[in-house]
Design a protein around this motif. Structure first.
Motif, PDB file in Angstrom:
ATOM      1  N   ALA A  24       0.757  -1.210   0.027  1.00  0.00           N
ATOM      2  CA  ALA A  24      -0.015  -0.005   0.033  1.00  0.00           C
ATOM      3  C   ALA A  24       0.818   1.249  -0.259  1.00  0.00           C
ATOM      4  O   ALA A  24       2.047   1.448   0.367  1.00  0.00           O
ATOM      5  CB  ALA A  24      -0.880  -0.093   1.381  1.00  0.00           C
ATOM      6  N   THR A  25       0.325   2.173  -0.817  1.00  0.00           N
ATOM      7  CA  THR A  25       0.737   3.638  -0.758  1.00  0.00           C
ATOM      8  C   THR A  25      -0.187   4.625  -0.146  1.00  0.00           C
ATOM      9  O   THR A  25      -1.258   4.754  -0.767  1.00  0.00           O
ATOM     10  CB  THR A  25       1.452   4.280  -1.833  1.00  0.00           C
ATOM     11  N   VAL A  26      -0.098   5.128   0.933  1.00  0.00           N
ATOM     12  CA  VAL A  26      -1.247   6.097   1.403  1.00  0.00           C
ATOM     13  C   VAL A  26      -0.733   7.686   1.245  1.00  0.00           C
ATOM     14  O   VAL A  26       0.468   8.003   1.834  1.00  0.00           O
ATOM     15  CB  VAL A  26      -1.627   5.729   2.885  1.00  0.00           C
ATOM     16  N   TYR A  27      -1.564   8.306   0.814  1.00  0.00           N
ATOM     17  CA  TYR A  27      -1.208   9.848   0.700  1.00  0.00           C
ATOM     18  C   TYR A  27      -2.287  10.757   1.272  1.00  0.00           C
ATOM     19  O   TYR A  27      -3.386  10.615   0.767  1.00  0.00           O
ATOM     20  CB  TYR A  27      -1.000  10.047  -0.982  1.00  0.00           C
ATOM     21  N   ILE A  28      -2.059  11.105   2.251  1.00  0.00           N
ATOM     22  CA  ILE A  28      -3.230  12.305   2.905  1.00  0.00           C
ATOM     23  C   ILE A  28      -2.830  13.613   2.529  1.00  0.00           C
ATOM     24  O   ILE A  28      -1.575  14.212   2.794  1.00  0.00           O
ATOM     25  CB  ILE A  28      -3.069  12.182   4.357  1.00  0.00           C
ATOM     26  N   THR A  29      -3.882  14.306   1.506  1.00  0.00           N
ATOM     27  CA  THR A  29      -3.533  15.656   0.753  1.00  0.00           C
ATOM     28  C   THR A  29      -3.851  16.967   1.686  1.00  0.00           C
ATOM     29  O   THR A  29      -3.471  17.747   1.040  1.00  0.00           O
ATOM     30  CB  THR A  29      -3.920  15.400  -0.526  1.00  0.00           C
ATOM     31  N   ASP A  30      -4.746  16.666   2.609  1.00  0.00           N
ATOM     32  CA  ASP A  30      -5.597  17.904   3.145  1.00  0.00           C
ATOM     33  C   ASP A  30      -5.623  17.626   4.572  1.00  0.00           C
ATOM     34  O   ASP A  30      -5.731  16.485   5.008  1.00  0.00           O
ATOM     35  CB  ASP A  30      -6.847  18.005   2.425  1.00  0.00           C
ATOM     36  N   PRO A  31      -5.713  18.735   5.466  1.00  0.00           N
ATOM     37  CA  PRO A  31      -5.797  18.697   6.909  1.00  0.00           C
ATOM     38  C   PRO A  31      -7.365  18.362   7.183  1.00  0.00           C
ATOM     39  O   PRO A  31      -7.608  17.990   8.406  1.00  0.00           O
ATOM     40  CB  PRO A  31      -5.427  19.994   7.557  1.00  0.00           C
ATOM     41  N   ALA A  32      -8.062  18.432   6.041  1.00  0.00           N
ATOM     42  CA  ALA A  32      -9.780  17.901   6.567  1.00  0.00           C
ATOM     43  C   ALA A  32      -9.912  16.450   6.884  1.00  0.00           C
ATOM     44  O   ALA A  32      -9.431  15.810   6.104  1.00  0.00           O
ATOM     45  CB  ALA A  32     -10.745  18.607   5.464  1.00  0.00           C
ATOM     46  N   LEU A  33     -10.833  16.165   7.518  1.00  0.00           N
ATOM     47  CA  LEU A  33     -11.283  14.642   7.744  1.00  0.00           C
ATOM     48  C   LEU A  33     -12.425  14.679   6.581  1.00  0.00           C
ATOM     49  O   LEU A  33     -13.339  14.659   6.688  1.00  0.00           O
ATOM     50  CB  LEU A  33     -11.705  14.388   9.012  1.00  0.00           C
ATOM     51  N   ASP A  34     -11.778  14.156   5.302  1.00  0.00           N
ATOM     52  CA  ASP A  34     -12.686  14.192   4.119  1.00  0.00           C
ATOM     53  C   ASP A  34     -12.207  12.994   3.298  1.00  0.00           C
ATOM     54  O   ASP A  34     -11.033  12.666   3.234  1.00  0.00           O
ATOM     55  CB  ASP A  34     -12.759  15.593   3.401  1.00  0.00           C
ATOM     56  N   ALA A  35     -13.183  12.308   2.599  1.00  0.00           N
ATOM     57  CA  ALA A  35     -12.632  11.240   1.727  1.00  0.00           C
ATOM     58  C   ALA A  35     -11.834  11.897   0.590  1.00  0.00           C
ATOM     59  O   ALA A  35     -11.021  11.151   0.237  1.00  0.00           O
ATOM     60  CB  ALA A  35     -14.065  10.444   1.094  1.00  0.00           C
TER      61      ALA A  35
END
Length: 165
Positions: free
Chosen positions: A114-125
């Motif tokens: 897996a590669t996970v990328y969190i792009t924003d500080p919002a808790l959003d899909a």
């Protein structure tokens, strides 16, 4: 008396040595046209291509203060929690990326990476990007969606637990 004279002579010789090292003419030529240099080697241009005017421009912070990298802490913790069966290979909490090695989920027969990328500080899909690969290629989109849903559900649980404190 001889000590004072020796000190005076040493001081004069040191002064002459310092002044002679400055030199007048000769030595390295400084008539290089800065336009002929690539930007990364051009001392008259900063990283953004702006002209420098003084030596003090080297010490100023020319970065955009509005640029920041922020990662949602709940998505980050939930991703690590849900994918805890995979060995972590690379991790960068500041940019929100982590890459895992191949591992088999509990009760499963196929190994995933897996590669996970969190792009924003919002808790959003839209803030979460997950890429799953098997040894034979990309994983099924339904599997990727199920992992994303599990991470989002766990992130919401963590946020509810945190706000209940």
């Amino acid at each position: 008396m001889t000590f004072a004279r020796g000190t005076r002579i040493a001081s004069v010789l040191a002064l002459v040595a310092v002044l002679s090292s400055c030199g007048w003419g000769g030595g390295i030529s400084t008539d290089v046209d800065p336009n002929d240099l690539p930007d990364e080697f051009n001392p008259y241009v900063d990283n953004d291509g702006n002209d420098r005017e003084t030596i003090w421009d080297l010490f100023t912070n020319l970065d955009d203060p509005n640029t920041s990298l922020e990662v949602n802490r709940y998505l980050w913790a939930a991703s690590l929690d849900i994918l805890n069966f995979l060995p972590v290979e690379r991790i960068d909490a500041f940019s929100g990326v982590f890459v895992t090695g191949y591992g088999t989920p509990p009760g499963g027969g196929r190994s995933y990476r897996a590669t996970v990328y969190i792009t924003d500080p919002a808790l959003d899909a839209r803030s979460l990007k997950v890429s799953l690969n098997t040894r034979s290629g990309p994983a099924d989109p339904d599997t990727v969606r199920a992992v994303e849903d599990a991470i989002l559900s766990r992130a919401r649980q963590l946020r509810i637990k945190h706000t209940a404190l």
